[in-house]
Scaffold this active site. Structure first.
Site, PDB file in Angstrom:
ATOM      1  N   ASP A  82       0.846  -1.204   0.000  1.00  0.00           N
ATOM      2  CA  ASP A  82       0.000   0.000   0.000  1.00  0.00           C
ATOM      3  C   ASP A  82       0.887   1.261   0.000  1.00  0.00           C
ATOM      4  O   ASP A  82       1.978   1.253   0.598  1.00  0.00           O
ATOM      5  CB  ASP A  82      -0.861  -0.065   1.278  1.00  0.00           C
ATOM      6  CG  ASP A  82      -2.078   0.818   1.231  1.00  0.00           C
ATOM      7  OD1 ASP A  82      -2.503   1.198   0.123  1.00  0.00           O
ATOM      8  OD2 ASP A  82      -2.626   1.119   2.316  1.00  0.00           O
ATOM      9  N   GLU A 134      -2.229   6.563  -7.707  1.00  0.00           N
ATOM     10  CA  GLU A 134      -3.251   7.482  -7.186  1.00  0.00           C
ATOM     11  C   GLU A 134      -3.244   8.793  -7.959  1.00  0.00           C
ATOM     12  O   GLU A 134      -2.195   9.331  -8.283  1.00  0.00           O
ATOM     13  CB  GLU A 134      -2.968   7.754  -5.701  1.00  0.00           C
ATOM     14  CG  GLU A 134      -3.957   8.724  -5.055  1.00  0.00           C
ATOM     15  CD  GLU A 134      -3.777   8.792  -3.533  1.00  0.00           C
ATOM     16  OE1 GLU A 134      -3.638   7.731  -2.885  1.00  0.00           O
ATOM     17  OE2 GLU A 134      -3.765   9.917  -2.995  1.00  0.00           O
ATOM     18  N   HIS A 180      -8.396   8.749   4.568  1.00  0.00           N
ATOM     19  CA  HIS A 180      -7.894   7.692   5.447  1.00  0.00           C
ATOM     20  C   HIS A 180      -8.220   8.037   6.889  1.00  0.00           C
ATOM     21  O   HIS A 180      -8.074   9.180   7.304  1.00  0.00           O
ATOM     22  CB  HIS A 180      -6.371   7.561   5.299  1.00  0.00           C
ATOM     23  CG  HIS A 180      -5.937   7.113   3.945  1.00  0.00           C
ATOM     24  ND1 HIS A 180      -5.084   7.837   3.150  1.00  0.00           N
ATOM     25  CD2 HIS A 180      -6.265   6.012   3.226  1.00  0.00           C
ATOM     26  CE1 HIS A 180      -4.877   7.178   2.019  1.00  0.00           C
ATOM     27  NE2 HIS A 180      -5.587   6.076   2.034  1.00  0.00           N
ATOM     28  N   GLY A 181      -8.649   7.037   7.657  1.00  0.00           N
ATOM     29  CA  GLY A 181      -8.956   7.277   9.066  1.00  0.00           C
ATOM     30  C   GLY A 181     -10.453   7.410   9.269  1.00  0.00           C
ATOM     31  O   GLY A 181     -11.240   7.206   8.341  1.00  0.00           O
ATOM     32  N   ASN A 230     -10.428  -0.470   0.125  1.00  0.00           N
ATOM     33  CA  ASN A 230      -9.409  -0.560   1.181  1.00  0.00           C
ATOM     34  C   ASN A 230      -9.993  -0.308   2.567  1.00  0.00           C
ATOM     35  O   ASN A 230     -10.678   0.693   2.785  1.00  0.00           O
ATOM     36  CB  ASN A 230      -8.331   0.508   0.959  1.00  0.00           C
ATOM     37  CG  ASN A 230      -7.463   0.226  -0.251  1.00  0.00           C
ATOM     38  OD1 ASN A 230      -7.597  -0.791  -0.894  1.00  0.00           O
ATOM     39  ND2 ASN A 230      -6.566   1.145  -0.539  1.00  0.00           N
ATOM     40  N   VAL A 231      -9.663  -1.196   3.494  1.00  0.00           N
ATOM     41  CA  VAL A 231     -10.123  -1.013   4.883  1.00  0.00           C
ATOM     42  C   VAL A 231      -8.940  -1.227   5.832  1.00  0.00           C
ATOM     43  O   VAL A 231      -8.330  -2.290   5.843  1.00  0.00           O
ATOM     44  CB  VAL A 231     -11.255  -2.009   5.228  1.00  0.00           C
ATOM     45  CG1 VAL A 231     -11.612  -1.917   6.707  1.00  0.00           C
ATOM     46  CG2 VAL A 231     -12.489  -1.745   4.372  1.00  0.00           C
TER      47      VAL A 231
HETATM   48  P1  13P Z   1      -8.949   3.525   6.129  1.00  0.00           P
HETATM   49  O1  13P Z   1      -7.853   3.513   7.167  1.00  0.00           O
HETATM   50  O2  13P Z   1      -9.739   4.778   6.166  1.00  0.00           O
HETATM   51  O3  13P Z   1      -9.758   2.301   6.139  1.00  0.00           O
HETATM   52  O4  13P Z   1      -8.198   3.572   4.703  1.00  0.00           O
HETATM   53  C1  13P Z   1      -7.499   2.454   4.267  1.00  0.00           C
HETATM   54  C2  13P Z   1      -6.775   2.751   3.011  1.00  0.00           C
HETATM   55  O5  13P Z   1      -7.275   3.383   2.118  1.00  0.00           O
HETATM   56  C3  13P Z   1      -5.432   2.200   2.875  1.00  0.00           C
HETATM   57  O6  13P Z   1      -4.785   2.662   1.743  1.00  0.00           O
END
Ligand code: 13P
Length: 289
Positions: A82, A134, A180-181, A230-231
Protein backbone atom coordinates in the site's frame (compact mmCIF):
# COMPACT_ATOMS: atom_id res chain seq x y z
CA UNK A 1 -1.85 -22.17 -2.97
CA UNK A 2 0.18 -19.37 -4.50
CA UNK A 3 -0.71 -15.75 -4.03
CA UNK A 4 -2.67 -14.25 -6.92
CA UNK A 5 -1.91 -11.19 -8.95
CA UNK A 6 -4.65 -8.72 -8.15
CA UNK A 7 -4.89 -7.70 -11.83
CA UNK A 8 -7.09 -10.66 -12.86
CA UNK A 9 -8.78 -10.78 -9.43
CA UNK A 10 -10.00 -7.20 -9.78
CA UNK A 11 -10.84 -7.48 -13.47
CA UNK A 12 -13.06 -10.47 -12.75
CA UNK A 13 -14.62 -8.73 -9.76
CA UNK A 14 -15.38 -5.65 -11.88
CA UNK A 15 -16.86 -7.78 -14.68
CA UNK A 16 -19.02 -9.61 -12.13
CA UNK A 17 -20.03 -6.32 -10.52
CA UNK A 18 -18.74 -6.95 -7.03
CA UNK A 19 -15.79 -5.62 -5.10
CA UNK A 20 -12.89 -7.22 -3.29
CA UNK A 21 -11.84 -5.85 0.08
CA UNK A 22 -8.17 -5.13 0.69
CA UNK A 23 -7.52 -5.32 4.42
CA UNK A 24 -4.45 -3.68 5.89
CA UNK A 25 -2.72 -6.24 8.11
CA UNK A 26 -0.21 -5.31 10.79
CA UNK A 27 0.84 -8.66 12.28
CA UNK A 28 1.35 -12.25 11.20
CA UNK A 29 -1.70 -13.50 13.04
CA UNK A 30 -3.91 -10.91 11.35
CA UNK A 31 -2.98 -12.54 8.03
CA UNK A 32 -4.45 -15.78 9.34
CA UNK A 33 -7.69 -14.36 10.74
CA UNK A 34 -8.42 -12.28 7.65
CA UNK A 35 -8.08 -15.40 5.52
CA UNK A 36 -10.05 -17.52 8.01
CA UNK A 37 -12.96 -15.08 7.74
CA UNK A 38 -12.68 -14.91 3.93
CA UNK A 39 -12.60 -18.70 3.71
CA UNK A 40 -15.74 -18.99 5.85
CA UNK A 41 -17.52 -16.77 3.31
CA UNK A 42 -15.83 -18.34 0.25
CA UNK A 43 -14.58 -14.94 -0.79
CA UNK A 44 -11.39 -13.86 -2.53
CA UNK A 45 -9.48 -11.27 -0.53
CA UNK A 46 -6.51 -8.94 -0.71
CA UNK A 47 -4.04 -8.52 2.14
CA UNK A 48 -2.16 -5.27 2.10
CA UNK A 49 0.67 -3.86 4.14
CA UNK A 50 2.18 -0.42 4.40
CA UNK A 51 5.91 0.19 4.13
CA UNK A 52 5.97 0.51 7.93
CA UNK A 53 4.64 -3.03 8.30
CA UNK A 54 7.32 -4.34 5.92
CA UNK A 55 9.91 -2.58 8.05
CA UNK A 56 8.46 -4.15 11.17
CA UNK A 57 7.86 -7.73 9.93
CA UNK A 58 10.02 -8.16 6.80
CA UNK A 59 8.68 -8.52 3.25
CA UNK A 60 9.83 -12.10 2.78
CA UNK A 61 8.31 -13.18 6.11
CA UNK A 62 5.00 -11.53 5.19
CA UNK A 63 4.97 -13.31 1.82
CA UNK A 64 5.75 -16.69 3.38
CA UNK A 65 3.07 -16.33 6.06
CA UNK A 66 0.52 -15.14 3.46
CA UNK A 67 1.35 -18.12 1.23
CA UNK A 68 1.03 -20.54 4.13
CA UNK A 69 -2.29 -19.03 5.19
CA UNK A 70 -3.67 -19.05 1.62
CA UNK A 71 -2.65 -22.69 1.34
CA UNK A 72 -4.20 -23.54 4.70
CA UNK A 73 -7.52 -21.78 4.10
CA UNK A 74 -7.63 -22.40 0.32
CA UNK A 75 -8.74 -18.90 -0.41
CA UNK A 76 -7.70 -16.83 -3.45
CA UNK A 77 -5.46 -14.18 -1.96
CA UNK A 78 -3.57 -11.20 -3.33
CA UNK A 79 -0.77 -9.46 -1.43
CA UNK A 80 -0.49 -5.74 -2.04
CA UNK A 81 2.01 -3.08 -0.98
CA UNK A 82 0.00 0.00 0.00
CA UNK A 83 1.07 3.65 -0.57
CA UNK A 84 4.72 3.29 -1.47
CA UNK A 85 6.72 6.28 -2.66
CA UNK A 86 10.06 4.50 -3.03
CA UNK A 87 11.04 2.55 -6.15
CA UNK A 88 13.64 0.43 -4.30
CA UNK A 89 11.11 -0.73 -1.68
CA UNK A 90 8.69 -1.62 -4.48
CA UNK A 91 11.42 -3.67 -6.17
CA UNK A 92 12.21 -5.48 -2.90
CA UNK A 93 8.53 -6.25 -2.31
CA UNK A 94 8.15 -7.70 -5.82
CA UNK A 95 11.32 -9.72 -5.37
CA UNK A 96 9.95 -11.06 -2.08
CA UNK A 97 6.72 -12.18 -3.77
CA UNK A 98 4.15 -9.38 -3.40
CA UNK A 99 1.59 -9.73 -6.19
CA UNK A 100 0.53 -6.09 -6.30
CA UNK A 101 2.20 -2.75 -5.54
CA UNK A 102 1.05 0.82 -5.20
CA UNK A 103 3.30 3.58 -6.42
CA UNK A 104 2.00 6.68 -4.70
CA UNK A 105 3.39 9.68 -6.56
CA UNK A 106 0.20 11.69 -6.07
CA UNK A 107 2.13 14.38 -4.20
CA UNK A 108 4.04 15.18 -7.40
CA UNK A 109 2.87 17.15 -10.44
CA UNK A 110 0.94 15.14 -13.05
CA UNK A 111 3.92 14.57 -15.43
CA UNK A 112 6.12 13.33 -12.57
CA UNK A 113 3.33 11.03 -11.32
CA UNK A 114 3.08 9.63 -14.88
CA UNK A 115 6.86 9.11 -15.13
CA UNK A 116 7.17 7.39 -11.72
CA UNK A 117 4.16 5.19 -12.40
CA UNK A 118 5.43 4.24 -15.87
CA UNK A 119 8.69 3.04 -14.34
CA UNK A 120 6.88 0.76 -11.88
CA UNK A 121 4.41 -0.50 -14.51
CA UNK A 122 7.32 -1.50 -16.76
CA UNK A 123 8.99 -3.44 -13.97
CA UNK A 124 5.92 -5.04 -12.39
CA UNK A 125 3.51 -5.93 -15.16
CA UNK A 126 6.10 -7.95 -17.10
CA UNK A 127 6.23 -10.16 -13.98
CA UNK A 128 2.45 -10.40 -13.68
CA UNK A 129 2.43 -8.10 -10.66
CA UNK A 130 -0.42 -5.60 -10.39
CA UNK A 131 0.21 -1.86 -10.08
CA UNK A 132 -2.00 0.76 -8.46
CA UNK A 133 -1.45 4.51 -8.71
CA UNK A 134 -3.25 7.48 -7.19
CA UNK A 135 -4.58 10.62 -8.86
CA UNK A 136 -5.71 13.62 -6.88
CA UNK A 137 -4.84 13.47 -3.19
CA UNK A 138 -6.66 11.33 -0.61
CA UNK A 139 -6.74 13.19 2.71
CA UNK A 140 -5.93 11.77 6.15
CA UNK A 141 -3.14 9.68 7.66
CA UNK A 142 -1.79 6.38 6.33
CA UNK A 143 1.46 5.33 8.00
CA UNK A 144 3.82 8.27 7.56
CA UNK A 145 1.93 9.76 4.60
CA UNK A 146 -0.12 12.65 5.98
CA UNK A 147 -2.41 14.77 3.81
CA UNK A 148 -4.20 17.68 5.52
CA UNK A 149 -7.90 18.02 4.80
CA UNK A 150 -7.17 21.36 3.12
CA UNK A 151 -4.65 19.73 0.76
CA UNK A 152 -6.91 16.84 -0.24
CA UNK A 153 -7.80 17.16 -3.90
CA UNK A 154 -10.24 15.20 -6.04
CA UNK A 155 -9.07 13.50 -9.23
CA UNK A 156 -9.92 15.08 -12.56
CA UNK A 157 -11.70 12.61 -14.93
CA UNK A 158 -9.87 13.80 -18.07
CA UNK A 159 -6.54 13.51 -16.24
CA UNK A 160 -7.51 9.97 -15.24
CA UNK A 161 -8.01 9.12 -18.90
CA UNK A 162 -4.66 10.62 -19.88
CA UNK A 163 -2.94 8.97 -16.94
CA UNK A 164 -4.15 5.45 -17.69
CA UNK A 165 -3.41 5.89 -21.41
CA UNK A 166 0.12 7.18 -20.72
CA UNK A 167 1.10 4.68 -18.02
CA UNK A 168 -0.87 1.54 -18.83
CA UNK A 169 -1.51 1.24 -15.08
CA UNK A 170 -3.88 -1.71 -14.49
CA UNK A 171 -5.69 -0.22 -11.44
CA UNK A 172 -6.33 3.40 -10.53
CA UNK A 173 -7.11 5.02 -7.17
CA UNK A 174 -8.75 8.36 -7.90
CA UNK A 175 -9.42 10.66 -4.95
CA UNK A 176 -13.20 11.11 -4.85
CA UNK A 177 -13.92 12.50 -1.40
CA UNK A 178 -13.01 9.71 1.01
CA UNK A 179 -10.14 10.06 3.50
CA UNK A 180 -7.89 7.69 5.45
CA UNK A 181 -8.96 7.28 9.07
CA UNK A 182 -12.27 7.88 10.81
CA UNK A 183 -14.38 10.79 9.57
CA UNK A 184 -15.45 13.66 11.75
CA UNK A 185 -18.72 13.93 9.81
CA UNK A 186 -20.22 11.86 6.99
CA UNK A 187 -17.81 11.46 4.05
CA UNK A 188 -18.89 13.49 1.03
CA UNK A 189 -18.35 11.04 -1.78
CA UNK A 190 -18.51 12.51 -5.26
CA UNK A 191 -20.46 9.76 -7.03
CA UNK A 192 -20.85 11.76 -10.24
CA UNK A 193 -17.10 12.07 -10.47
CA UNK A 194 -16.68 8.31 -10.00
CA UNK A 195 -19.19 7.70 -12.80
CA UNK A 196 -17.36 10.13 -15.10
CA UNK A 197 -13.99 8.55 -14.33
CA UNK A 198 -15.41 5.07 -14.91
CA UNK A 199 -16.64 6.22 -18.32
CA UNK A 200 -13.18 7.49 -19.23
CA UNK A 201 -11.07 4.50 -18.10
CA UNK A 202 -11.57 0.80 -18.43
CA UNK A 203 -9.47 -0.35 -15.46
CA UNK A 204 -10.82 -1.36 -12.03
CA UNK A 205 -10.88 1.61 -9.65
CA UNK A 206 -9.79 1.58 -6.02
CA UNK A 207 -11.64 3.12 -3.09
CA UNK A 208 -9.21 4.38 -0.48
CA UNK A 209 -10.38 5.30 3.00
CA UNK A 210 -13.02 2.57 3.16
CA UNK A 211 -13.38 2.73 6.97
CA UNK A 212 -16.59 4.19 8.34
CA UNK A 213 -18.05 4.83 4.89
CA UNK A 214 -21.79 4.07 5.11
CA UNK A 215 -22.68 0.68 3.70
CA UNK A 216 -24.91 2.02 0.94
CA UNK A 217 -22.17 4.42 -0.18
CA UNK A 218 -19.64 1.59 -0.47
CA UNK A 219 -22.16 -0.44 -2.50
CA UNK A 220 -22.74 2.52 -4.81
CA UNK A 221 -18.99 2.97 -5.30
CA UNK A 222 -18.61 -0.72 -6.17
CA UNK A 223 -21.53 -0.56 -8.61
CA UNK A 224 -19.79 2.36 -10.32
CA UNK A 225 -16.60 0.35 -10.87
CA UNK A 226 -14.59 0.66 -7.67
CA UNK A 227 -13.54 -2.98 -7.50
CA UNK A 228 -10.96 -2.73 -4.70
CA UNK A 229 -12.13 -1.34 -1.37
CA UNK A 230 -9.41 -0.56 1.18
CA UNK A 231 -10.12 -1.01 4.88
CA UNK A 232 -7.58 -0.34 7.60
CA UNK A 233 -8.62 1.94 10.47
CA UNK A 234 -11.87 0.20 11.42
CA UNK A 235 -10.12 -3.14 11.66
CA UNK A 236 -7.33 -1.76 13.84
CA UNK A 237 -9.88 -0.04 16.05
CA UNK A 238 -12.09 -3.04 16.69
CA UNK A 239 -9.10 -5.31 17.36
CA UNK A 240 -7.51 -2.85 19.81
CA UNK A 241 -10.84 -2.09 21.47
CA UNK A 242 -11.39 -5.78 22.26
CA UNK A 243 -7.98 -5.94 23.94
CA UNK A 244 -8.60 -2.71 25.86
CA UNK A 245 -11.93 -4.07 27.06
CA UNK A 246 -10.34 -7.32 28.17
CA UNK A 247 -7.81 -5.49 30.31
CA UNK A 248 -10.43 -3.11 31.67
CA UNK A 249 -12.14 -6.15 33.20
CA UNK A 250 -9.04 -8.17 33.95
CA UNK A 251 -6.05 -5.85 34.36
CA UNK A 252 -3.76 -8.63 35.59
CA UNK A 253 -4.49 -10.94 32.66
CA UNK A 254 -1.39 -12.83 31.58
CA UNK A 255 -2.43 -15.23 28.87
CA UNK A 256 -2.14 -13.64 25.41
CA UNK A 257 -4.36 -16.37 23.97
CA UNK A 258 -7.27 -15.08 26.05
CA UNK A 259 -7.21 -11.49 24.83
CA UNK A 260 -5.92 -12.19 21.32
CA UNK A 261 -8.76 -14.64 20.79
CA UNK A 262 -11.31 -11.97 21.72
CA UNK A 263 -9.61 -9.47 19.43
CA UNK A 264 -9.53 -12.01 16.62
CA UNK A 265 -13.23 -12.84 16.93
CA UNK A 266 -14.19 -9.16 16.86
CA UNK A 267 -11.93 -8.45 13.88
CA UNK A 268 -13.16 -11.51 11.99
CA UNK A 269 -16.74 -10.28 12.30
CA UNK A 270 -15.67 -6.94 10.87
CA UNK A 271 -13.88 -8.67 7.97
CA UNK A 272 -17.03 -10.63 7.21
CA UNK A 273 -19.23 -7.55 7.35
CA UNK A 274 -17.00 -5.74 4.85
CA UNK A 275 -16.85 -8.75 2.53
CA UNK A 276 -20.65 -8.97 2.52
CA UNK A 277 -20.98 -5.25 1.75
CA UNK A 278 -18.84 -5.46 -1.41
CA UNK A 279 -20.70 -8.61 -2.50
CA UNK A 280 -17.73 -10.97 -2.85
CA UNK A 281 -19.20 -13.72 -0.66
CA UNK A 282 -19.40 -17.02 -2.60
CA UNK A 283 -17.50 -15.65 -5.58
CA UNK A 284 -14.51 -17.96 -5.35
CA UNK A 285 -15.68 -20.21 -8.17
CA UNK A 286 -15.68 -17.66 -11.03
CA UNK A 287 -12.14 -16.78 -10.11
CA UNK A 288 -11.01 -20.28 -10.95
CA UNK A 289 -13.33 -20.83 -13.90
P1 13P B 1 -8.95 3.52 6.13
O1 13P B 1 -7.85 3.51 7.17
O2 13P B 1 -9.74 4.78 6.17
O3 13P B 1 -9.76 2.30 6.14
O4 13P B 1 -8.20 3.57 4.70
C1 13P B 1 -7.50 2.45 4.27
C2 13P B 1 -6.78 2.75 3.01
O5 13P B 1 -7.27 3.38 2.12
C3 13P B 1 -5.43 2.20 2.88
O6 13P B 1 -4.79 2.66 1.74
Amino acid sequence: MDLYSTTPMLKIAKANKHGIVAFNVHSFDSIFWVLEAAAELKSPVILQTTVGTIQSLGAKNIVEVAQAAAQHYQVPTGLHLDHCTDFEIIKDAIRAGYTSVMIDASMHPFAENVARTQRVVELATSLGVNVEAELGKVGGVEDDIIVDEADAEKADPEECRQFVAATGVPTLAPAIGTAHGIYKGKPEIDFERIAEIAKMVDVPLVLHGGSAVPEEDVRRCVALGMAKVNVSTELKNIYSEAIREHFAHDPDSLDPRAYLQKAKEAAKEMVKTKIRIVGSENTVAPLFA
